[in-house]
Design a protein around this motif. Sequence first.
Motif, PDB file in Angstrom:
ATOM      1  N   GLU A  39       0.829  -1.206   0.000  1.00 27.39           N
ATOM      2  CA  GLU A  39       0.000   0.000   0.000  1.00 27.39           C
ATOM      3  C   GLU A  39       0.868   1.264   0.000  1.00 27.39           C
ATOM      4  OE1 GLU A  39      -2.667   0.279   3.355  1.00 27.39           O
ATOM      5  OE2 GLU A  39      -4.082   1.495   2.213  1.00 27.39           O
ATOM      6  N   GLN A  40       1.892   1.280   0.855  1.00 34.37           N
ATOM      7  CA  GLN A  40       2.831   2.419   0.862  1.00 34.37           C
ATOM      8  C   GLN A  40       3.379   2.677  -0.541  1.00 34.37           C
ATOM      9  OE1 GLN A  40       5.968   1.232   3.508  1.00 34.37           O
ATOM     10  NE2 GLN A  40       4.646   1.210   5.325  1.00 34.37           N
ATOM     11  N   ASP A  41       3.745   1.607  -1.222  1.00 33.23           N
ATOM     12  CA  ASP A  41       4.398   1.774  -2.524  1.00 33.23           C
ATOM     13  C   ASP A  41       3.389   2.167  -3.610  1.00 33.23           C
ATOM     14  OD1 ASP A  41       6.856   1.359  -1.404  1.00 33.23           O
ATOM     15  OD2 ASP A  41       6.998  -0.754  -1.943  1.00 33.23           O
ATOM     16  N   PHE A  42       2.144   1.644  -3.537  1.00 34.04           N
ATOM     17  CA  PHE A  42       1.109   2.112  -4.476  1.00 34.04           C
ATOM     18  C   PHE A  42       0.845   3.601  -4.273  1.00 34.04           C
ATOM     19  CE2 PHE A  42      -0.456  -2.261  -5.526  1.00 34.04           C
ATOM     20  CZ  PHE A  42      -0.607  -2.089  -6.888  1.00 34.04           C
ATOM     21  N   LYS A  43       0.924   4.047  -3.015  1.00 35.03           N
ATOM     22  CA  LYS A  43       0.630   5.456  -2.729  1.00 35.03           C
ATOM     23  C   LYS A  43       1.717   6.404  -3.225  1.00 35.03           C
ATOM     24  CE  LYS A  43      -2.666   5.049   1.071  1.00 35.03           C
ATOM     25  NZ  LYS A  43      -2.901   5.175   2.523  1.00 35.03           N
ATOM     26  N   ARG A  44       2.901   5.850  -3.552  1.00 38.87           N
ATOM     27  CA  ARG A  44       3.952   6.701  -4.141  1.00 38.87           C
ATOM     28  C   ARG A  44       4.322   6.174  -5.532  1.00 38.87           C
ATOM     29  NH1 ARG A  44       9.312   4.887  -2.554  1.00 38.87           N
ATOM     30  NH2 ARG A  44       9.141   2.814  -1.705  1.00 38.87           N
ATOM     31  N   TRP A  45       3.288   5.717  -6.217  1.00 38.90           N
ATOM     32  CA  TRP A  45       3.383   5.094  -7.543  1.00 38.90           C
ATOM     33  C   TRP A  45       4.235   5.895  -8.520  1.00 38.90           C
ATOM     34  CZ3 TRP A  45       1.926   0.524  -9.606  1.00 38.90           C
ATOM     35  CH2 TRP A  45       1.714   0.456 -10.981  1.00 38.90           C
ATOM     36  N   GLU A  46       4.053   7.221  -8.488  1.00 39.12           N
ATOM     37  CA  GLU A  46       4.737   8.040  -9.491  1.00 39.12           C
ATOM     38  C   GLU A  46       6.250   8.106  -9.291  1.00 39.12           C
ATOM     39  OE1 GLU A  46       1.551  11.310 -10.937  1.00 39.12           O
ATOM     40  OE2 GLU A  46       1.623  10.941  -8.778  1.00 39.12           O
ATOM     41  N   GLN A  47       6.723   7.694  -8.095  1.00 40.31           N
ATOM     42  CA  GLN A  47       8.174   7.659  -7.867  1.00 40.31           C
ATOM     43  C   GLN A  47       8.840   6.468  -8.576  1.00 40.31           C
ATOM     44  OE1 GLN A  47       9.194   7.574  -3.661  1.00 40.31           O
ATOM     45  NE2 GLN A  47       7.781   9.246  -3.230  1.00 40.31           N
ATOM     46  N   ASP A 307       6.433  -7.043  -5.961  1.00 38.96           N
ATOM     47  CA  ASP A 307       7.602  -7.849  -5.602  1.00 38.96           C
ATOM     48  C   ASP A 307       8.628  -6.994  -4.874  1.00 38.96           C
ATOM     49  OD1 ASP A 307       6.675 -10.229  -6.924  1.00 38.96           O
ATOM     50  OD2 ASP A 307       7.064  -9.184  -8.799  1.00 38.96           O
ATOM     51  N   PHE A 308       8.787  -5.783  -5.363  1.00 35.24           N
ATOM     52  CA  PHE A 308       9.689  -4.813  -4.736  1.00 35.24           C
ATOM     53  C   PHE A 308       9.273  -4.576  -3.282  1.00 35.24           C
ATOM     54  CE2 PHE A 308      10.673  -0.428  -3.645  1.00 35.24           C
ATOM     55  CZ  PHE A 308      11.968  -0.249  -4.098  1.00 35.24           C
ATOM     56  N   SER A 309       7.976  -4.342  -3.056  1.00 34.97           N
ATOM     57  CA  SER A 309       7.481  -4.125  -1.692  1.00 34.97           C
ATOM     58  C   SER A 309       7.771  -5.338  -0.815  1.00 34.97           C
ATOM     59  CB  SER A 309       5.967  -3.876  -1.702  1.00 34.97           C
ATOM     60  OG  SER A 309       5.610  -2.887  -2.640  1.00 34.97           O
ATOM     61  N   ALA A 310       7.562  -6.524  -1.364  1.00 37.94           N
ATOM     62  CA  ALA A 310       7.766  -7.753  -0.589  1.00 37.94           C
ATOM     63  C   ALA A 310       9.250  -7.936  -0.255  1.00 37.94           C
ATOM     64  CB  ALA A 310       7.239  -8.959  -1.369  1.00 37.94           C
ATOM     65  N   LEU A 311      10.130  -7.644  -1.210  1.00 39.89           N
ATOM     66  CA  LEU A 311      11.576  -7.750  -0.940  1.00 39.89           C
ATOM     67  C   LEU A 311      11.994  -6.722   0.112  1.00 39.89           C
ATOM     68  CD1 LEU A 311      12.932  -8.188  -4.595  1.00 39.89           C
ATOM     69  CD2 LEU A 311      13.091  -9.878  -2.753  1.00 39.89           C
ATOM     70  N   ARG A 312      11.444  -5.524   0.005  1.00 45.27           N
ATOM     71  CA  ARG A 312      11.731  -4.472   0.974  1.00 45.27           C
ATOM     72  C   ARG A 312      11.279  -4.922   2.373  1.00 45.27           C
ATOM     73  NH1 ARG A 312       9.525   0.285   2.342  1.00 45.27           N
ATOM     74  NH2 ARG A 312       7.545   0.108   1.247  1.00 45.27           N
ATOM     75  N   TYR A 313      10.115  -5.546   2.443  1.00 44.30           N
ATOM     76  CA  TYR A 313       9.620  -6.052   3.721  1.00 44.30           C
ATOM     77  C   TYR A 313      10.574  -7.101   4.305  1.00 44.30           C
ATOM     78  CZ  TYR A 313       6.863  -8.589   7.134  1.00 44.30           C
ATOM     79  OH  TYR A 313       6.450  -9.196   8.288  1.00 44.30           O
ATOM     80  N   VAL A 314      10.974  -8.062   3.467  1.00 45.99           N
ATOM     81  CA  VAL A 314      11.853  -9.131   3.955  1.00 45.99           C
ATOM     82  C   VAL A 314      13.170  -8.552   4.461  1.00 45.99           C
ATOM     83  CG1 VAL A 314      13.220 -11.146   3.254  1.00 45.99           C
ATOM     84  CG2 VAL A 314      10.811 -10.967   2.582  1.00 45.99           C
ATOM     85  N   ARG A 315      13.745  -7.641   3.690  1.00 46.04           N
ATOM     86  CA  ARG A 315      15.016  -7.030   4.121  1.00 46.04           C
ATOM     87  C   ARG A 315      14.853  -6.384   5.491  1.00 46.04           C
ATOM     88  NH1 ARG A 315      16.456  -1.619   1.363  1.00 46.04           N
ATOM     89  NH2 ARG A 315      14.521  -1.291   2.500  1.00 46.04           N
ATOM     90  N   ASP A 316      13.740  -5.700   5.703  1.00 45.57           N
ATOM     91  CA  ASP A 316      13.527  -5.007   6.981  1.00 45.57           C
ATOM     92  C   ASP A 316      13.319  -5.956   8.161  1.00 45.57           C
ATOM     93  OD1 ASP A 316      13.813  -2.666   5.621  1.00 45.57           O
ATOM     94  OD2 ASP A 316      11.714  -2.039   5.739  1.00 45.57           O
TER      95      ASP A 316
END
Lengths: 348, 348
Positions: A39-47, A307-316
């Motif tokens: 959700e965080q990443d969808f909310k900054r979609w344009e980045q 996938d990016f969000s999920a990888l970011r989650y795992v790293r954290d």
Amino acid sequence: MSKPSKLALVPFVSVDNMMNLVNAIGPARMIAEIAEYIEQDFKRWEQFDKTPRVAAHSDEGVIELMPTSDGESYGFKYVNGHPANMARGFQTVTAFGVLARVDNGYPVLLSEMTILTALRTAATSALVAKYLAPESAGTMAMIGNGAQCEFQALAFQQVVGIHTVRLHDIDTEATEKAARNLQATGLKVVTCASAQEAVTGAQIITTCTADKQYATILTDNMVGSGVHINAIGGDCPGKTELHRDILLRSDIFVEYPPQTRIEGEIQQLDPDHQVTELWRVMTGQVPGRSSPEQITLFDSVGFATEDFSALRYVRDQLERYPHFVDLDMLADPDDPRDLFGMVARAAT
Amino acid sequence: MSKPSKLALVPFVSVDNMMNLVNAIGPARMIAEIAEYIEQDFKRWEQFDKTPRVAAHSDEGVIELMPTSDGESYGFKYVNGHPANMARGFQTVTAFGVLARVDNGYPVLLSEMTILTALRTAATSALVAKYLAPESAGTMAMIGNGAQCEFQALAFQQVVGIHTVRLHDIDTEATEKAARNLQATGLKVVTCASAQEAVTGAQIITTCTADKQYATILTDNMVGSGVHINAIGGDCPGKTELHRDILLRSDIFVEYPPQTRIEGEIQQLDPDHQVTELWRVMTGQVPGRSSPEQITLFDSVGFATEDFSALRYVRDQLERYPHFVDLDMLADPDDPRDLFGMVARAAT
């Protein structure tokens, strides 16, 4: 021989360690937390730098690279799809992924992604339903009880608050497997002899079947007003699950239109058929569900940012849950000009 | 918990194990053998699926994926280029790669590629010179004595038969490092105070400098007739090494024109300037060197098939030289429909 410096090491989450991580956090909680990252990443979609998948097709299947970047981190997933694999004792889909720093190009995570993709797919579905499903939806029909089924059920329980799943699969063993796996979750599980029976009384209908063909899992008469359809299985050219008439009665929500028009249910429609991008709903630019009677449809195909969000989650998670090993993956000579000397000295 | 099945394991060659492999085979022999694999693959050029690199650019640098496939195997390299990294204690370029089976999509090798790229770059240069350098060329000028220098020298000794290298770098410490590393190779090493001095009497001129700018390492007056120029350092937009007048006097040979016109020395020329594809030379469709007076120029930028050849080579060595570990990278449930159950059972 000297040990590689810390800089040269990349944390690796194996399948075994991913299972440890899921079980340490708990699958339902992990899905819900991944949904927050998505959700965080969808909310900054344009980045995000949104590249189409890079696909290598063959007679047997496809191998794809799915890269994306938010300007700070870069990620990609390697994923294959080979429908005939199962008959030969291989998995249809396998995946792994990498997260890297944009500022210096160094990978910071290598992870299995077969399990992680199952989690993020369920997390995305439930997150989208949070915006689109009818208020106080409590019952979900699950048509197709394969590998994704239980993850979807848990995700909707945790994120949307459903209390009942109505399972159907043409393979009754698959339904029995799913019912068994969901026993201890607190969900009420109803097994159904037909798709028609499964959708009865459901406010949410999830279709997640696997055949690579234009199938009709749902026909028009099966879908009443006021439901939310979560269509997972139509995810590559030539593979759809819904009758075209349902699409014409629905308001359709998608991840990334250029990809969904090729891979999703809407490949059945005109290329200019109106669809709504989910990031616009999540940022409040456009409404999600606008009336109780509306049929909403999430035409899910899976996008690189998830996938990016999920990888970011795992790293954290790795600091708190050290279920990884360090891989010596990056050469790090003391003197960058002296790569040859580094190799030669390793022999002594 | 049961052990992952053999199918789910991917051999991984770490930096440490790549050094072990290079030292077990011997660097000169390994470069020559990689050159044979690269030659085999150039000779079947038309079998390859040639995709442009997929690049993610940022202010600090670039991260690229370089995929290719011959219909039987699929490979890709992840590589970054960050010029400012060195000042911050990181490597400018790091790389790793994956080889997979096309028929089922399963990865069969994950390998470090920082060292391997150095080997394949040198192997490609020497292979190309075998077709283009003047007969019985014995002396090579090496301008730029950084990380690639010694690999180039060994490659030309082994594949082309040179006996003398004439080293020059604006950084005299780099030249001293290279001279030291080449001491025991049997090559005669001459250190030179200028590029002009280095090229004196050389039949082959290799330029391999690192600045990201339009540089002029070689000016027109320094290049006499009958030489072969092996230009390594011009390998991204805005980065060249040769004066334009040299290009106009040379017959130019390239790996893959669409990529070289963007990244190579020929970015200085009209987009329709005539160049020759190396695979046509190696298959005998067109001549390489056609006269003793001709100036031949290999405008090297590095192409995905060369990485593919190098990965293929490494994979073929692992039975004899077991310098790898198996990574549990692919989920392999007993029942593919029961991914959830596999994860749940791992907790018990």
